[in-house]
Write a protein that holds these residues in place. Sequence first.
Motif, short mmCIF file in Angstrom:
data_model
loop_
_atom_site.label_atom_id
_atom_site.label_comp_id
_atom_site.label_asym_id
_atom_site.label_seq_id
_atom_site.Cartn_x
_atom_site.Cartn_y
_atom_site.Cartn_z
N LEU A 142 -13.97 15.78 1.41
CA LEU A 142 -12.66 15.29 1.83
C LEU A 142 -12.63 13.77 1.87
CD1 LEU A 142 -11.64 17.79 4.64
CD2 LEU A 142 -10.82 17.69 2.29
N GLY A 143 -13.70 13.15 2.35
CA GLY A 143 -13.75 11.69 2.40
C GLY A 143 -13.73 11.07 1.03
N ALA A 144 -14.49 11.63 0.11
CA ALA A 144 -14.54 11.11 -1.25
C ALA A 144 -13.18 11.27 -1.93
CB ALA A 144 -15.62 11.83 -2.05
N ARG A 145 -12.56 12.41 -1.74
CA ARG A 145 -11.25 12.65 -2.36
C ARG A 145 -10.17 11.77 -1.74
NH1 ARG A 145 -8.45 12.88 -6.66
NH2 ARG A 145 -6.50 13.99 -6.39
N VAL A 169 -2.40 13.05 -7.43
CA VAL A 169 -2.50 14.14 -6.44
C VAL A 169 -2.40 15.46 -7.19
CG1 VAL A 169 -1.43 15.15 -4.40
CG2 VAL A 169 -1.53 12.67 -4.66
N LEU A 170 -3.26 16.40 -6.84
CA LEU A 170 -3.38 17.66 -7.58
C LEU A 170 -2.52 18.80 -7.06
CD1 LEU A 170 -7.27 17.56 -8.00
CD2 LEU A 170 -5.52 16.77 -9.62
N VAL A 171 -1.79 18.56 -5.96
CA VAL A 171 -0.90 19.59 -5.40
C VAL A 171 0.43 18.93 -5.04
CG1 VAL A 171 -2.73 21.06 -4.48
CG2 VAL A 171 -1.78 19.27 -3.05
N ASP A 172 1.48 19.75 -4.96
CA ASP A 172 2.76 19.25 -4.46
C ASP A 172 2.65 19.20 -2.94
OD1 ASP A 172 3.97 19.04 -6.94
OD2 ASP A 172 4.65 21.12 -6.90
N THR A 173 2.92 18.02 -2.38
CA THR A 173 2.78 17.85 -0.94
C THR A 173 3.77 16.83 -0.42
OG1 THR A 173 1.25 17.29 0.85
CG2 THR A 173 0.95 16.11 -1.21
N GLU A 174 4.10 16.97 0.84
CA GLU A 174 4.96 16.01 1.53
C GLU A 174 4.12 14.96 2.25
OE1 GLU A 174 8.36 16.08 1.40
OE2 GLU A 174 8.09 17.73 -0.02
N GLN A 175 2.80 15.14 2.28
CA GLN A 175 1.91 14.25 3.00
C GLN A 175 1.81 12.89 2.30
OE1 GLN A 175 0.81 15.05 5.91
NE2 GLN A 175 1.32 17.22 5.81
N ILE A 189 -6.12 11.39 3.60
CA ILE A 189 -6.99 12.43 4.14
C ILE A 189 -6.24 13.76 4.27
CG2 ILE A 189 -6.61 11.89 6.58
CD1 ILE A 189 -9.95 12.96 4.96
N LEU A 190 -4.95 13.69 4.58
CA LEU A 190 -4.16 14.92 4.68
C LEU A 190 -3.87 15.50 3.29
CD1 LEU A 190 -1.68 13.86 7.51
CD2 LEU A 190 -3.80 15.20 7.69
N VAL A 191 -3.67 14.63 2.31
CA VAL A 191 -3.52 15.09 0.92
C VAL A 191 -4.80 15.78 0.47
CG1 VAL A 191 -3.19 14.35 -1.47
CG2 VAL A 191 -1.82 13.31 0.36
N ALA A 192 -5.94 15.14 0.75
CA ALA A 192 -7.24 15.71 0.37
C ALA A 192 -7.45 17.06 1.04
CB ALA A 192 -8.37 14.76 0.74
N ALA A 193 -7.05 17.20 2.30
CA ALA A 193 -7.21 18.46 3.00
C ALA A 193 -6.35 19.55 2.37
CB ALA A 193 -6.85 18.29 4.48
#
Length: 59
Positions: free
Chosen positions: A15-18, A28-34, A38-42
């Motif tokens: 998670l830290g590396a990402r 970013v590899l997912v659709d997110t509102e973040q 760190i929250l995107v990585a999670a």
Amino acid sequence: MSQGRYNRYEKARILGARALQVSYGAPVLVDTEQSEPILVAAEEYDAGVLPFTVRREGK
């Protein structure tokens, strides 16, 4: 290796590396509102889309 196989130290390192990659502008590899890296990585970790490999030596 599925995400359930990582121990908490490996997960923290992944998670830290990402999060660092995302903070430096990696796509970013997912659709997110973040907006926090760190929250995107999670979210990416939970979605199982991170292309990280953990290599364990010894044992």
